[in-house]
Design a protein around this motif. Structure first.
Motif, mmCIF file in Angstrom:
data_model
loop_
_atom_site.group_PDB
_atom_site.id
_atom_site.type_symbol
_atom_site.label_atom_id
_atom_site.label_comp_id
_atom_site.label_asym_id
_atom_site.label_seq_id
_atom_site.Cartn_x
_atom_site.Cartn_y
_atom_site.Cartn_z
ATOM 1 N N ASP A 398 11.208 0.532 -3.336
ATOM 2 C CA ASP A 398 11.064 -0.923 -3.261
ATOM 3 C C ASP A 398 10.660 -1.369 -1.853
ATOM 4 O O ASP A 398 9.825 -2.255 -1.681
ATOM 5 C CB ASP A 398 12.372 -1.613 -3.669
ATOM 6 N N ASN A 399 11.264 -0.743 -0.827
ATOM 7 C CA ASN A 399 10.941 -1.109 0.550
ATOM 8 C C ASN A 399 9.557 -0.631 0.967
ATOM 9 O O ASN A 399 8.903 -1.251 1.812
ATOM 10 C CB ASN A 399 11.989 -0.548 1.515
ATOM 11 N N GLY A 426 8.615 6.172 3.298
ATOM 12 C CA GLY A 426 8.095 5.650 2.043
ATOM 13 C C GLY A 426 6.895 4.727 2.214
ATOM 14 O O GLY A 426 6.048 4.617 1.316
ATOM 15 N N SER A 427 6.823 4.052 3.376
ATOM 16 C CA SER A 427 5.760 3.066 3.566
ATOM 17 C C SER A 427 4.656 3.545 4.510
ATOM 18 O O SER A 427 3.715 2.804 4.791
ATOM 19 C CB SER A 427 6.357 1.757 4.111
ATOM 20 N N ALA A 428 4.771 4.778 5.029
ATOM 21 C CA ALA A 428 3.815 5.275 6.022
ATOM 22 C C ALA A 428 2.383 5.298 5.480
ATOM 23 O O ALA A 428 1.432 4.919 6.174
ATOM 24 C CB ALA A 428 4.232 6.666 6.496
ATOM 25 N N THR A 429 2.189 5.730 4.238
ATOM 26 C CA THR A 429 0.840 5.803 3.662
ATOM 27 C C THR A 429 0.242 4.411 3.482
ATOM 28 O O THR A 429 -0.925 4.168 3.831
ATOM 29 C CB THR A 429 0.882 6.535 2.305
ATOM 30 N N SER A 451 8.814 -6.120 12.153
ATOM 31 C CA SER A 451 8.904 -4.796 11.544
ATOM 32 C C SER A 451 9.803 -3.897 12.387
ATOM 33 O O SER A 451 10.187 -4.250 13.508
ATOM 34 C CB SER A 451 7.507 -4.182 11.410
ATOM 35 N N ARG A 452 10.138 -2.748 11.837
ATOM 36 C CA ARG A 452 10.944 -1.757 12.544
ATOM 37 C C ARG A 452 10.373 -0.374 12.302
ATOM 38 O O ARG A 452 9.908 -0.056 11.211
ATOM 39 C CB ARG A 452 12.392 -1.786 12.033
#
Length: 512
Positions: A398-399, A426-429, A451-452
């Protein structure tokens, strides 16, 4: 009658009548469960009762949650059945003591707080699965073993008598509180059914049909096993599983009691007490155990809010072993079955069914999965672990979808990317797909104000982004990094190449 006393490590108002009656009721409901699980594991009935007495007393005195009841729980002994069958009872005692040491270490190093990471759907699944197990265990009491050792269902008149007495118990437990709550309904139900059976001389299954429970005081006993690395290799895996199962059930029970009583328990203190109780069990002939959800609910429903009821319950079990067995063995099993069935019904989280349409599908899936693993495998630790892992993966997914970028070019021709959402594995791509190195100007600024940077995957994504732009002869600057993000990048500077831009007009407050 309410007074204030100072007993051991607490000072609070105690309703002595409630504590005394709750202790009696808990002892009555603990005996059949401890006996049945000891027999299931191929142990002497007294091994189960000693565990109930030792666990109950030590955790009541030293534990981190007044009102919580511990005993010879089936959840912990079930994982040791294979060890008992392959190596014998002495290895069981050594394993229980080692599991106690591991549990104490969890409390000493203050790791009990990690139970807070268990999501609500996992709690629902755990309690619902446990409720089904408790209920099904009571249904098993409608079986009887013949002289050849073959178990079969009760039939005819014995079945009708058992069913009728169980129904009478349930009715008393349900309706008696509507008359008065001065006396625990569970205790009244046991007394009423006991009186009916004795008064009408009804022949029915009693505690004596499970096992005879008279004996002596538990004596100190060092497990007779070889003290070697080979022995440690045998018992350590079992001890680790038992410690995990015991702590998970105990700390989940502690969280449940916190919610019911609207107060706060101490998870680390409870872990130390559980460990000390299991070490004592290992050296005094008990089968070990943990907190017992059903008996804890019986205790709370009876009005107990202090440690006294747990102490009374354990002393009651000891008195029963020494002198009270002839009377207790005559108690009809139907009375205890009815009480535990009502406990199972109250343990089940009916609210989880009422709000099922309002819950996310992932939470529904987690709750059902945890309940199924609990019921089918009787492995509470595995059920909770699987639930936590699924919940964590759903959270990560979800994040991962939340990261986005606002793009614009300022008056100096510098392209800005304002990042929203956490940057992690999870969000790197998705993060990398936001950029266009081919068409962007000579300089770009990646703004992390909203962002973090969370983990090594995020750092690697920044490194790769910087190199993509460098191949085009362009420069990437990172702006508005919080202090912890800067520290993380500095620690990784030997393996990455990024440019951090100082901003004199904006500082992110570092986390305390």
């Amino acid at each position: 009658m309410k007074n204030t006393i100072n007993l051991f490590d607490f000072s609070k108002k105690i309703n002595y009548k409630n504590e005394l009656l709750a202790g009696f009721t808990v002892a009555m409901t603990m005996i059949p469960e401890s006996l049945s699980f000891a027999i299931l594991a191929g142990l002497s009935p007294l091994t189960g009762l000693y565990a109930a007495c030792i666990m109950g007393f030590v955790t009541a005195v030293l534990g981190g949650r007044p009102g919580m009841v511990s005993g010879g729980a089936g959840a912990t002994i079930v994982v040791l059945i294979a060890l008992i069958q392959s190596h014998g009872i002495e290895y069981l005692f050594a394993t229980v003591a080692l599991a106690g040491i591991l549990q104490m270490l969890v409390g000493i190093f203050k790791l009990g707080k990690f139970v807070r990471l268990i999501p609500q759907p996992v709690m629902y699944g755990f309690l619902n699965g446990l409720a089904i197990i408790i209920f099904m265990a009571q249904v098993e009491q409608f079986k009887i073993t013949d002289s050849n050792g073959v178990a079969g269902w009760l039939q005819g008149t014995p079945l009708y008598i058992m069913g009728g007495l169980t129904a009478l118990t349930i009715a008393v437990v349900y309706f008696f509180p509507k008359i008065t709550k001065a006396v625990p309904a569970s205790l009244v139900a046991i007394i009423v059914v006991f009186a009916v059976v004795l008064g009408f001389n009804i022949q029915t299954k009693t505690v004596a049909d499970i096992a005879h429970i008279s004996g002596s005081l538990p004596s100190f006993h060092i497990p007779k096993i070889p003290f070697s690395m080979e022995t440690l290799q045998i018992i350590f895996p079992y001890a680790l599983i038992m410690a995990g199962v015991g702590l998970i059930e105990s700390l989940l029970t502690l969280s449940m009691v916190d919610e019911i009583t609207n107060s706060k328990g101490n998870a680390n203190k409870e872990s130390v007490a559980q460990g000390l109780a299991n070490i004592t069990n290992g050296f005094f002939g008990g089968m070990g155990g943990c907190a017992m959800v059903a008996q804890t609910l019986v205790n709370l429903n009876a009005g107990s809010r202090a440690r006294l009821s747990g102490i009374i319950a354990s002393l009651m079990i000891l008195m029963i072993i020494l002198i009270g067995a002839p009377v207790i063995e005559k108690i009809p099993m139907a009375a205890l079955v009815g009480v535990m069935m009502m406990v199972a019904i109250s343990t089940f989280q009916w609210v989880s069914i009422r709000i099922v349409n309002k819950m996310p599908k992932s939470d529904i899936f987690v709750g059902i999965t945890v309940a199924l693993i609990t019921v089918v495998l009787h492995n509470l630790a595995l059920a909770v672990l699987v639930g936590v892992i699924i919940s964590a993966l759903v959270f990560a997914w979800d994040n991962a979808k939340m990261i986005r970028a606002r793009k614009y070019i300022d008056e100096n021709g510098i392209r800005h990317y304002e990042i929203y959402g956490p940057l992690f594995f999870g969000s790197a791509t998705a993060f990398a797909d936001k950029f266009d190195p081919m068409n962007d100007p000579e300089e770009i600024v990646v703004d992390f104000k909203e962002s973090r940077i969370v983990d090594m995957s995020a750092i690697d994504a920044l490194d790769k982004l910087s190199k993509r732009y460098k191949q085009q002869g362009k420069t990437v600057y990172l702006r508005h990094l919080s202090e912890d993000c800067r520290k993380m990048l500095k620690n990784a500077e030997a393996v990455i190449e990024v440019n951090i831009q100082e901003d004199p007009t904006y500082k992110v407050m570092p986390e305390k």
